[in-house]
Each structure stands twice: as C-alpha cells, then as structure tokens.
Write an enzyme that holds these catalytic residues in place. Structure first.
Site, mmCIF file in Angstrom:
data_model
loop_
_atom_site.group_PDB
_atom_site.id
_atom_site.type_symbol
_atom_site.label_atom_id
_atom_site.label_comp_id
_atom_site.label_asym_id
_atom_site.label_seq_id
_atom_site.Cartn_x
_atom_site.Cartn_y
_atom_site.Cartn_z
ATOM 1 N N GLN A 144 -14.946 2.294 0.635
ATOM 2 C CA GLN A 144 -14.037 1.894 -0.426
ATOM 3 C C GLN A 144 -13.598 3.125 -1.211
ATOM 4 O O GLN A 144 -14.425 3.956 -1.589
ATOM 5 C CB GLN A 144 -14.747 0.902 -1.353
ATOM 6 C CG GLN A 144 -13.846 0.326 -2.442
ATOM 7 C CD GLN A 144 -14.554 -0.743 -3.263
ATOM 8 O OE1 GLN A 144 -15.760 -0.981 -3.114
ATOM 9 N NE2 GLN A 144 -13.811 -1.387 -4.143
ATOM 10 N N ASP B 94 0.854 -1.193 0.000
ATOM 11 C CA ASP B 94 0.000 0.000 0.000
ATOM 12 C C ASP B 94 0.889 1.242 0.000
ATOM 13 O O ASP B 94 1.880 1.318 0.741
ATOM 14 C CB ASP B 94 -0.913 0.000 1.232
ATOM 15 C CG ASP B 94 -2.073 0.973 1.067
ATOM 16 O OD1 ASP B 94 -3.217 0.513 0.981
ATOM 17 O OD2 ASP B 94 -1.815 2.202 1.024
ATOM 18 N N ILE B 95 0.531 2.216 -0.810
ATOM 19 C CA ILE B 95 1.334 3.424 -0.956
ATOM 20 C C ILE B 95 1.264 4.292 0.313
ATOM 21 O O ILE B 95 2.147 5.124 0.546
ATOM 22 C CB ILE B 95 0.858 4.213 -2.206
ATOM 23 C CG1 ILE B 95 1.975 5.086 -2.741
ATOM 24 C CG2 ILE B 95 -0.414 5.000 -1.919
ATOM 25 C CD1 ILE B 95 1.693 5.640 -4.137
ATOM 26 N N HIS C 134 -9.885 -5.494 -3.679
ATOM 27 C CA HIS C 134 -8.567 -5.747 -3.078
ATOM 28 C C HIS C 134 -8.720 -6.185 -1.644
ATOM 29 O O HIS C 134 -9.615 -5.725 -0.936
ATOM 30 C CB HIS C 134 -7.664 -4.506 -3.180
ATOM 31 C CG HIS C 134 -8.283 -3.231 -2.698
ATOM 32 N ND1 HIS C 134 -9.194 -2.519 -3.447
ATOM 33 C CD2 HIS C 134 -8.136 -2.551 -1.544
ATOM 34 C CE1 HIS C 134 -9.574 -1.444 -2.774
ATOM 35 N NE2 HIS C 134 -8.950 -1.440 -1.602
HETATM 36 P P1 AMP Z 1 -9.816 1.295 -0.010
HETATM 37 O O1 AMP Z 1 -10.428 1.333 -1.393
HETATM 38 O O2 AMP Z 1 -10.605 2.113 0.978
HETATM 39 O O3 AMP Z 1 -9.566 -0.098 0.487
HETATM 40 O O4 AMP Z 1 -8.408 2.031 -0.064
HETATM 41 C C1 AMP Z 1 -7.581 1.984 -1.197
HETATM 42 C C2 AMP Z 1 -6.142 1.816 -0.751
HETATM 43 O O5 AMP Z 1 -5.336 1.864 -1.913
HETATM 44 C C3 AMP Z 1 -5.613 2.885 0.206
HETATM 45 O O6 AMP Z 1 -5.096 2.243 1.378
HETATM 46 C C4 AMP Z 1 -4.507 3.573 -0.594
HETATM 47 O O7 AMP Z 1 -3.406 3.959 0.197
HETATM 48 C C5 AMP Z 1 -4.129 2.511 -1.606
HETATM 49 N N1 AMP Z 1 -3.572 3.011 -2.864
HETATM 50 C C6 AMP Z 1 -4.094 3.977 -3.659
HETATM 51 N N2 AMP Z 1 -3.308 4.179 -4.741
HETATM 52 C C7 AMP Z 1 -2.273 3.304 -4.628
HETATM 53 C C8 AMP Z 1 -1.127 3.021 -5.434
HETATM 54 N N3 AMP Z 1 -0.889 3.674 -6.587
HETATM 55 N N4 AMP Z 1 -0.268 2.072 -5.012
HETATM 56 C C9 AMP Z 1 -0.497 1.417 -3.857
HETATM 57 N N5 AMP Z 1 -1.555 1.620 -3.060
HETATM 58 C C10 AMP Z 1 -2.435 2.571 -3.433
#
Ligand code: AMP
Ligand code: ZN
Length: 120
Positions: free
Chosen positions: A97, A34-35, A103
């Site tokens: 989300q 996760d970023i 994911h």
């Molecule tokens: P959620 O949809 O609420 O489960 O959250 C989406 C997750 O994706 C968050 O924890 C973000 O930090 C993560 N995220 C968003 N963009 C990226 C990326 N480019 N690379 C890795 N993680 C990401």
C-alpha cells in the site's frame, strides 16, 4: 484512525483541496481516475471518511463498504470496462500500500486486461 488527516492526500482530494478526475461522488463515497493508470480503465473508489485500510475497518463499516462495492459494476461499465474488471485493495506494507487511505482500485478496459497491478 477514522479522522480526516491534514496530510492524507485522499482526504485532501475528498475535501476538494487537490483536484482529481472525478468518476462519481455522493455523501460518503468518491471515485476518481488513478493519476498513474495501470490499465485502460483505472479508477479508485474511496470512502470520504479516513480509514487507513481494511485493518481499520470493522462491522461498523459494513454498510459503507457495501455501498462502495455496490457501485463498482455500474461505474466500471460507465467508464467502458464492459467485458470484466479487477478489484484490488492493497493493505499495509506486505500489501504494498502506498496511500494509507482505504481505496478499491478498479482495473479494466478493452485491452491489456490483467497487466495492471500485478503485484502478487
Ligand atoms: P496503493 O496505495 O498501492 O493502492 O497505490 C496508490 C495509488 O494511488 C497509485 O496507483 C497512485 O497512482 C494513485 N495516486 C496517488 N496520488 C494520486 C492522485 N493525486 N490522484 C489520483 N491517483 C493518485
Ligand atoms: Zn485520508
């Protein structure tokens, strides 16, 4: 539903168009960090095919979902989450989300366990 979307960030990551810190990859699954980590170990496992969330999944996807789930323990251990971890799947608006490509978050690590993704 089910189609790779040009503007879906996780589809773009799975196609290699956007870089990620990869944890695991096979024909159907990708795992990457996760970023914006919420725990010392925080990565996610995604299907390469575009499913928005669990509303988009049915019994036709049970093998894919099982493959994802079946990798989590191994990958968590490899990433250093050897003393337990949480699995979080946020679905839809009430599930808060943010990225609408299914994911599974894996959260663990040596300390602060339980502090991440506490959204409920
Ligand atoms: P959620 O949809 O609420 O489960 O959250 C989406 C997750 O994706 C968050 O924890 C973000 O930090 C993560 N995220 C968003 N963009 C990226 C990326 N480019 N690379 C890795 N993680 C990401
Ligand atoms: Zn997608």
């Amino acid at each position: 539903m089910g189609n790779a979307s040009d503007d879906c960030i996780f589809c773009r990551i799975s196609r290699g168009e956007i870089p990620c810190r990869k944890v695991y990859e096979d024909d159907e699954i990708l795992a990457f960090h996760d970023i914006n980590p919420s725990a010392p170990v925080h990565f996610m496992v995604i299907p390469k095919m575009h499913l928005e969330n669990l509303y988009d999944a049915d019994l036709a996807h049970q093998e894919l979902l099982g493959r994802m789930m079946g990798r989590l323990g191994q990958l968590a251990r490899e990433q250093g989450a050897t003393d337990g971890f949480r699995v979080v799947i946020n679905n839809g608006r009430v599930g808060r989300q943010e990225v609408y490509h299914l994911h599974m978050h894996v959260l663990g690590g040596p300390e602060r366990l339980g502090s991440g993704m506490n959204r409920t």
